[in-house]
Design an enzyme around this catalytic site. Structure first.
Site, short mmCIF file in Angstrom:
data_model
loop_
_atom_site.label_atom_id
_atom_site.label_comp_id
_atom_site.label_asym_id
_atom_site.label_seq_id
_atom_site.Cartn_x
_atom_site.Cartn_y
_atom_site.Cartn_z
N SER A 167 74.55 69.84 10.46
CA SER A 167 73.09 69.94 10.34
C SER A 167 72.66 69.01 9.22
O SER A 167 73.47 68.66 8.35
CB SER A 167 72.70 71.38 10.00
N TYR A 208 74.00 79.27 4.92
CA TYR A 208 74.01 78.33 6.04
C TYR A 208 74.21 76.91 5.54
O TYR A 208 75.05 76.16 6.08
CB TYR A 208 72.71 78.45 6.83
#
Length: 280
Positions: free
Chosen positions: A137, A150
């Site tokens: 990401s 995350y």
């Protein structure tokens, strides 16, 4: 440019979202796609629509993950591409996150990627061919409030991928790290639009994956503009970079969505379902 027809491609968490879009794109090009997902019903539905295979897979079950890859090889003879796609993104401030949720993210987003990558290397290096694609990401290149763990897992996936990429230099096995910004899947429920670049569709990420499988490269940003933005902000002194982030409201993008009603269903599924059911 590599030919993808006939290639055996394994996609974890491939029942929906980015995984399903990638399975669809590769199936259309003639690849033999195998979807691994804990949600077997969804995976079989997706695979049935594409003419692909579906097998049950809980990526947090390390022995089961290995056996899943063994079964793919028994059916198809080899694995040409492994796409480590399964992941979850619960949102909220770190102090409110339970240890169980922290561990779940580490298991699904990181440990499973490490294990999948290791198993792929063991199978591909002896043949001197193969491609490992790890879905990270843009949060693996920067920290975003509201998603601390995350971000930590995605930073780790980027670092893992970089190290293995260097370990495999000259081996014939390629490693790519895909770093999307906001992708309109269930994982992004409740998130607003970021300034300066638009959110992407799962199909946009799938197209980027197809592109790097045809012509291997390590850094794969979706959209490409986020890679340029990241490079520019890293050139700035920290206080200016943080000021720019606040001006663009990037510092609130994830945090502001943490308690959005539109996100409730996803958060409940990520928190209460068995590990591995959610996918990017």
């Amino acid at each position: 440019m590599a030919e993808l027809a006939g290639k055996v491609v394994v996609i974890t968490g491939g029942g929906q979202g980015i995984g399903a879009a990638t399975a669809s794109a590769l199936s259309r090009l003639g690849a033999k796609v195998v979807i691994g997902d804990l949600d077997v019903v969804r995976a079989e539905k997706t695979a049935g629509e594409l003419g692909a295979d579906a097998l049950p897979l809980d990526v947090t079950d390390i022995r089961g993950f290995t056996e899943f890859l063994d079964e793919v090889e028994r059916r198809h003879g080899r694995i040409d591409v492994l796409i480590n796609n399964a992941g979850i993104m619960p949102l909220g401030e770190l102090e409110a996150e339970t240890d169980a949720m922290t561990r779940r993210q580490l298991e699904i987003n990181l440990h499973a990627v490490i294990h999948g990558t290791r198993e792929a290397v063991k199978r591909m290096r002896p043949r001197r061919s193969g491609h490992i694609v790890n879905i990270a990401s843009f949060a693996g290149k920067a920290g975003f409030p509201g998603a601390a763990t995350y971000c930590a897992t995605k930073h780790a996936v980027v670092g893992l991928s970089e190290a293995v990429h260097l370990e495999l230099h000259g081996s014939g096995v390629h490693v790519s790290c895909v770093m999307p910004a906001i992708v309109r899947t269930e994982l992004a429920s409740g998130l607003g639009e970021a300034k300066l670049f638009k959110s992407s569709r799962p199909e946009d990420v799938a197209d980027a994956i197809v592109s790097t499988l045809r012509k291997p490269r390590f850094d794969v940003y979706v959209p490409r503009s986020v890679g340029t933005m990241g490079k520019l902000t890293r050139l700035l002194p920290r206080r200016f970079g943080e000021a720019l982030s606040r001006a663009l409201k990037a510092d609130r993008l994830l945090a502001s969505a943490a308690h959005s009603p539109a996100r409730a269903a996803y958060e409940a599924r990520a928190a209460d379902s068995a590990p591995g059911t959610a996918a990017e």
